[in-house]
Design an enzyme around this catalytic site. Structure first.
Site, PDB file in Angstrom:
ATOM      1  CB  CYS A  26      -4.159   1.221  -1.368  1.00  0.00           C
ATOM      2  SG  CYS A  26      -2.457   1.659  -1.711  1.00  0.00           S
ATOM      3  CB  CYS A  60       5.790  -2.778  -8.167  1.00  0.00           C
ATOM      4  SG  CYS A  60       4.158  -2.452  -7.507  1.00  0.00           S
ATOM      5  CB  CYS A  94      -0.890  -0.018   1.234  1.00  0.00           C
ATOM      6  SG  CYS A  94      -2.344   1.012   1.042  1.00  0.00           S
TER       7      CYS A  94
END
Length: 163
Positions: free
Chosen positions: A87, A95, A11
Protein backbone atom coordinates in the site's frame (compact mmCIF):
# COMPACT_ATOMS: atom_id res chain seq x y z
CA UNK A 1 17.39 -28.51 0.98
CA UNK A 2 18.21 -24.85 1.55
CA UNK A 3 16.30 -22.76 4.05
CA UNK A 4 13.16 -21.11 2.75
CA UNK A 5 13.21 -17.46 1.75
CA UNK A 6 11.34 -15.28 4.26
CA UNK A 7 9.06 -12.64 2.75
CA UNK A 8 7.30 -9.86 4.65
CA UNK A 9 4.33 -8.03 3.12
CA UNK A 10 3.63 -4.63 4.69
CA UNK A 11 0.57 -2.44 4.68
CA UNK A 12 -0.62 0.19 7.12
CA UNK A 13 -3.57 -1.70 8.62
CA UNK A 14 -2.52 -5.31 7.93
CA UNK A 15 -6.14 -6.33 7.47
CA UNK A 16 -6.56 -6.98 3.75
CA UNK A 17 -3.86 -6.68 1.04
CA UNK A 18 -0.87 -7.81 3.08
CA UNK A 19 -2.94 -10.64 4.57
CA UNK A 20 -3.99 -11.77 1.07
CA UNK A 21 -0.37 -11.71 -0.11
CA UNK A 22 0.81 -13.68 2.94
CA UNK A 23 -1.79 -16.40 2.33
CA UNK A 24 -1.16 -16.58 -1.42
CA UNK A 25 2.62 -16.90 -1.10
CA UNK A 26 2.41 -19.44 1.71
CA UNK A 27 0.09 -21.51 -0.46
CA UNK A 28 1.95 -21.19 -3.77
CA UNK A 29 5.52 -20.95 -2.49
CA UNK A 30 5.73 -24.48 -1.17
CA UNK A 31 8.70 -25.23 1.03
CA UNK A 32 10.85 -22.61 -0.69
CA UNK A 33 9.12 -19.57 0.82
CA UNK A 34 7.65 -18.51 4.14
CA UNK A 35 5.44 -15.42 4.01
CA UNK A 36 4.48 -13.06 6.80
CA UNK A 37 2.49 -9.83 6.92
CA UNK A 38 2.38 -6.84 9.22
CA UNK A 39 1.30 -3.22 9.44
CA UNK A 40 2.57 0.05 10.80
CA UNK A 41 -0.82 0.69 12.44
CA UNK A 42 -2.55 -2.70 12.47
CA UNK A 43 -6.33 -2.76 12.62
CA UNK A 44 -6.23 -5.65 15.06
CA UNK A 45 -8.48 -7.84 12.92
CA UNK A 46 -8.44 -9.34 9.47
CA UNK A 47 -11.07 -7.85 7.18
CA UNK A 48 -13.98 -10.32 6.82
CA UNK A 49 -14.04 -9.90 3.03
CA UNK A 50 -10.33 -10.81 2.86
CA UNK A 51 -11.10 -14.03 4.70
CA UNK A 52 -14.08 -14.68 2.40
CA UNK A 53 -11.89 -14.18 -0.68
CA UNK A 54 -9.25 -16.57 0.62
CA UNK A 55 -11.85 -19.22 1.42
CA UNK A 56 -13.44 -18.77 -2.02
CA UNK A 57 -10.01 -19.40 -3.55
CA UNK A 58 -9.55 -22.51 -1.42
CA UNK A 59 -6.72 -21.08 0.67
CA UNK A 60 -6.34 -21.70 4.40
CA UNK A 61 -7.09 -18.82 6.77
CA UNK A 62 -6.01 -20.37 10.07
CA UNK A 63 -3.44 -18.32 11.94
CA UNK A 64 -3.93 -15.14 9.91
CA UNK A 65 -3.98 -12.09 12.16
CA UNK A 66 -3.41 -8.36 12.01
CA UNK A 67 -0.11 -7.52 13.69
CA UNK A 68 2.47 -4.76 14.03
CA UNK A 69 5.63 -4.69 11.98
CA UNK A 70 7.44 -4.22 15.29
CA UNK A 71 7.12 -8.01 15.76
CA UNK A 72 9.54 -8.50 12.87
CA UNK A 73 12.08 -5.87 13.95
CA UNK A 74 12.69 -7.44 17.37
CA UNK A 75 15.62 -9.69 18.26
CA UNK A 76 14.76 -13.31 17.58
CA UNK A 77 12.30 -12.48 14.78
CA UNK A 78 12.73 -14.31 11.48
CA UNK A 79 15.32 -12.64 9.27
CA UNK A 80 13.66 -11.40 6.09
CA UNK A 81 15.04 -11.98 2.61
CA UNK A 82 12.39 -9.80 0.94
CA UNK A 83 10.12 -6.99 2.18
CA UNK A 84 7.31 -5.75 -0.07
CA UNK A 85 4.99 -2.85 0.67
CA UNK A 86 1.56 -3.35 -0.87
CA UNK A 87 0.00 0.00 0.00
CA UNK A 88 1.17 3.52 -0.73
CA UNK A 89 0.89 4.63 2.90
CA UNK A 90 3.30 1.97 4.15
CA UNK A 91 5.68 2.68 1.26
CA UNK A 92 5.92 6.32 2.34
CA UNK A 93 6.48 5.55 6.02
CA UNK A 94 9.84 5.10 7.69
CA UNK A 95 10.13 1.37 8.15
CA UNK A 96 12.10 -0.30 10.91
CA UNK A 97 15.59 -1.44 10.05
CA UNK A 98 15.28 -5.03 8.91
CA UNK A 99 18.21 -7.25 9.87
CA UNK A 100 20.04 -8.90 7.00
CA UNK A 101 19.43 -6.20 4.37
CA UNK A 102 16.44 -7.78 2.63
CA UNK A 103 15.56 -6.95 -0.96
CA UNK A 104 12.72 -4.42 -0.88
CA UNK A 105 10.16 -3.25 -3.42
CA UNK A 106 6.80 -1.52 -3.60
CA UNK A 107 3.92 -3.56 -5.02
CA UNK A 108 1.09 -1.07 -4.54
CA UNK A 109 -2.47 -2.38 -4.83
CA UNK A 110 -5.66 -0.33 -4.46
CA UNK A 111 -7.20 -0.73 -1.01
CA UNK A 112 -10.26 -2.98 -1.21
CA UNK A 113 -11.08 -2.24 2.44
CA UNK A 114 -11.68 1.42 1.52
CA UNK A 115 -14.56 0.53 -0.82
CA UNK A 116 -18.12 0.77 0.41
CA UNK A 117 -21.29 -0.22 -1.35
CA UNK A 118 -23.16 -3.39 -2.14
CA UNK A 119 -21.58 -6.68 -1.07
CA UNK A 120 -21.11 -7.64 -4.74
CA UNK A 121 -18.97 -4.53 -5.34
CA UNK A 122 -16.89 -5.12 -2.23
CA UNK A 123 -16.39 -8.77 -3.17
CA UNK A 124 -15.28 -7.67 -6.67
CA UNK A 125 -12.60 -5.28 -5.39
CA UNK A 126 -11.27 -7.91 -2.99
CA UNK A 127 -11.16 -10.41 -5.86
CA UNK A 128 -9.32 -7.83 -8.03
CA UNK A 129 -6.72 -7.27 -5.28
CA UNK A 130 -6.35 -11.04 -4.86
CA UNK A 131 -5.81 -11.54 -8.62
CA UNK A 132 -3.28 -8.69 -8.85
CA UNK A 133 -1.30 -9.96 -5.87
CA UNK A 134 -1.50 -13.53 -7.15
CA UNK A 135 -0.15 -12.52 -10.56
CA UNK A 136 2.76 -10.63 -8.96
CA UNK A 137 3.53 -13.50 -6.62
CA UNK A 138 3.53 -15.95 -9.54
CA UNK A 139 6.02 -13.69 -11.36
CA UNK A 140 8.13 -13.51 -8.20
CA UNK A 141 8.07 -17.30 -7.84
CA UNK A 142 9.27 -17.68 -11.45
CA UNK A 143 12.44 -15.65 -10.81
CA UNK A 144 15.74 -17.57 -10.69
CA UNK A 145 16.43 -15.99 -7.28
CA UNK A 146 19.56 -17.99 -6.49
CA UNK A 147 21.12 -17.11 -9.86
CA UNK A 148 20.60 -13.32 -9.68
CA UNK A 149 22.90 -10.92 -7.89
CA UNK A 150 21.34 -8.49 -5.40
CA UNK A 151 21.12 -5.58 -7.85
CA UNK A 152 19.48 -7.66 -10.60
CA UNK A 153 17.10 -9.21 -8.10
CA UNK A 154 16.05 -5.78 -6.77
CA UNK A 155 15.41 -4.58 -10.32
CA UNK A 156 13.27 -7.64 -11.08
CA UNK A 157 11.10 -7.38 -7.95
CA UNK A 158 10.61 -3.64 -8.53
CA UNK A 159 9.45 -4.34 -12.10
CA UNK A 160 6.95 -6.88 -10.79
CA UNK A 161 5.36 -4.13 -8.71
CA UNK A 162 4.65 -2.14 -11.88
CA UNK A 163 2.70 -5.00 -13.49
Amino acid sequence: MTKPFNVLFLCTGNSARSILAEAILNHRGGRNFRAYSAGSHPKGRVHPHALEQLRAAGLPTEGLRSKSWDEFARPGAPSMDFVFTVCDSAAAETCPVWPGQPVTAHWGVADPAAVSGPNEEIARVFRDAFVTLGRRIDLFLSLPIEKLDALALKKEVEQIGRR
